[in-house]
Design a protein around this motif. Structure first.
Motif, PDB file in Angstrom:
ATOM      1  N   LEU A   1     -51.787 -44.319 -10.688  1.00  0.00           N
ATOM      2  CA  LEU A   1     -52.811 -43.688  -9.852  1.00  0.00           C
ATOM      3  C   LEU A   1     -52.375 -42.301  -9.410  1.00  0.00           C
ATOM      4  CD1 LEU A   1     -53.886 -46.747  -7.677  1.00  0.00           C
ATOM      5  CD2 LEU A   1     -55.241 -45.618  -9.452  1.00  0.00           C
ATOM      6  N   GLU A   2     -51.103 -42.153  -9.063  1.00  0.00           N
ATOM      7  CA  GLU A   2     -50.591 -40.866  -8.601  1.00  0.00           C
ATOM      8  C   GLU A   2     -50.509 -39.841  -9.728  1.00  0.00           C
ATOM      9  OE1 GLU A   2     -46.929 -41.956  -6.674  1.00  0.00           O
ATOM     10  OE2 GLU A   2     -47.987 -42.784  -4.932  1.00  0.00           O
ATOM     11  N   ALA A   3     -50.329 -40.296 -10.952  1.00  0.00           N
ATOM     12  CA  ALA A   3     -50.179 -39.390 -12.092  1.00  0.00           C
ATOM     13  C   ALA A   3     -51.514 -38.973 -12.710  1.00  0.00           C
ATOM     14  CB  ALA A   3     -49.316 -40.060 -13.161  1.00  0.00           C
ATOM     15  N   ARG A   4     -52.578 -39.590 -12.312  1.00  0.00           N
ATOM     16  CA  ARG A   4     -53.865 -39.289 -12.941  1.00  0.00           C
ATOM     17  C   ARG A   4     -54.368 -37.906 -12.540  1.00  0.00           C
ATOM     18  NH1 ARG A   4     -55.441 -41.900  -8.337  1.00  0.00           N
ATOM     19  NH2 ARG A   4     -57.423 -41.294  -7.428  1.00  0.00           N
ATOM     20  N   GLU A   5     -55.242 -37.388 -13.343  1.00  0.00           N
ATOM     21  CA  GLU A   5     -55.872 -36.095 -13.053  1.00  0.00           C
ATOM     22  C   GLU A   5     -56.746 -36.242 -11.815  1.00  0.00           C
ATOM     23  OE1 GLU A   5     -59.245 -33.316 -15.143  1.00  0.00           O
ATOM     24  OE2 GLU A   5     -57.917 -34.482 -16.415  1.00  0.00           O
ATOM     25  N   ARG A   6     -56.613 -35.298 -10.920  1.00  0.00           N
ATOM     26  CA  ARG A   6     -57.417 -35.325  -9.695  1.00  0.00           C
ATOM     27  C   ARG A   6     -58.845 -34.888 -10.022  1.00  0.00           C
ATOM     28  NH1 ARG A   6     -54.378 -38.583  -7.249  1.00  0.00           N
ATOM     29  NH2 ARG A   6     -52.318 -37.826  -6.781  1.00  0.00           N
ATOM     30  N   LEU A   7     -59.792 -35.611  -9.481  1.00  0.00           N
ATOM     31  CA  LEU A   7     -61.196 -35.266  -9.681  1.00  0.00           C
ATOM     32  C   LEU A   7     -61.648 -34.375  -8.530  1.00  0.00           C
ATOM     33  CD1 LEU A   7     -62.562 -38.766 -10.728  1.00  0.00           C
ATOM     34  CD2 LEU A   7     -61.929 -36.851 -12.195  1.00  0.00           C
ATOM     35  N   GLN A   8     -62.431 -33.388  -8.840  1.00  0.00           N
ATOM     36  CA  GLN A   8     -62.969 -32.480  -7.830  1.00  0.00           C
ATOM     37  C   GLN A   8     -64.367 -32.927  -7.465  1.00  0.00           C
ATOM     38  OE1 GLN A   8     -61.246 -29.919  -6.456  1.00  0.00           O
ATOM     39  NE2 GLN A   8     -59.495 -30.576  -7.666  1.00  0.00           N
ATOM     40  N   ARG A   9     -64.620 -33.018  -6.179  1.00  0.00           N
ATOM     41  CA  ARG A   9     -65.969 -33.346  -5.711  1.00  0.00           C
ATOM     42  C   ARG A   9     -66.770 -32.061  -5.582  1.00  0.00           C
ATOM     43  NH1 ARG A   9     -67.391 -38.031  -1.922  1.00  0.00           N
ATOM     44  NH2 ARG A   9     -66.444 -39.670  -3.124  1.00  0.00           N
ATOM     45  N   THR A  10     -67.960 -32.080  -6.092  1.00  0.00           N
ATOM     46  CA  THR A  10     -68.874 -30.954  -5.898  1.00  0.00           C
ATOM     47  C   THR A  10     -70.103 -31.480  -5.194  1.00  0.00           C
ATOM     48  OG1 THR A  10     -69.867 -31.280  -8.065  1.00  0.00           O
ATOM     49  CG2 THR A  10     -68.038 -29.704  -7.918  1.00  0.00           C
ATOM     50  N   VAL A  11     -70.571 -30.693  -4.283  1.00  0.00           N
ATOM     51  CA  VAL A  11     -71.742 -31.119  -3.510  1.00  0.00           C
ATOM     52  C   VAL A  11     -72.877 -30.154  -3.737  1.00  0.00           C
ATOM     53  CG1 VAL A  11     -72.617 -31.654  -1.219  1.00  0.00           C
ATOM     54  CG2 VAL A  11     -70.259 -32.136  -1.809  1.00  0.00           C
TER      55      VAL A  11
END
Length: 175
Positions: A165-175
């Motif tokens: 989980l820590e190594a995964r690509e971070r997803l960016q939230r867009t609103v």
């Protein structure tokens, strides 16, 4: 009036399998015109509903095959599932992949039976499920996505290794 949460939807589809099948068929018609592709989508949708319920109502892993076979239309995908049901869960993933297929042909009938077998084999162990799936040496990104999603439903998010989980690509939230 309040809108239902995504959990309500998941629970609805997990308990209303006929609706689950109908929705899977409709969603697959857009991307998988061939009946075998639709059969694969139906199988995985039913497997997801079953895995979601299994977490609360544990039973024999082999019941997964009963559930998917009850709803998978006749054809090669169903025949592969019948073969997977007979394949010992104690067998090696490489032997299962040789017998069932593992996505090398990029067809539902060559992918779905192996994925259901790997899921049934590791309902409570996310990491082991993915290592078994990779050992099949087929279309690993597809097969691991399928097996990972099913086992995450049966074993829970907490079964995913923290380091992963820590190594995964971070997803960016867009609103």
């Amino acid at each position: 009036m309040t809108s239902p949460s995504s959990t309500d939807g998941a629970e609805r589809f997990a308990t209303e399998l006929e609706r689950c099948v109908a929705e899977a068929r409709l969603s697959a018609q857009v991307t998988h015109f061939h009946p075998e592709g639709q059969a694969g989508a139906i199988t995985i949708a039913v497997a997801a509903a079953w895995a979601h319920r299994w977490r609360e109502q544990r039973g024999p892993a082999r019941e997964l095959f009963d559930a998917v076979l009850e709803h998978t239309p006749p054809g090669e995908t169903r025949e592969g599932l019948e073969k997977a049901r007979q394949w010992p869960l104690e067998a090696t993933p490489t032997s299962a992949a040789r017998a069932l297929g593992s996505g090398r042909r990029v067809l539902a009938q060559d992918t779905v039976p192996f994925c259901v077998w790997c899921t049934a084999r590791h309902l409570e162990d996310y990491e082991a499920a993915l290592w078994s799936t990779v050992a099949g040496q087929g279309d690993c990104d597809t097969t691991c996505a399928i097996v990972g999603s099913l086992v995450a439903l049966s074993a829970g998010r907490e079964s995913i290794p923290r380091a992963w989980l820590e190594a995964r690509e971070r997803l960016q939230r867009t609103v």
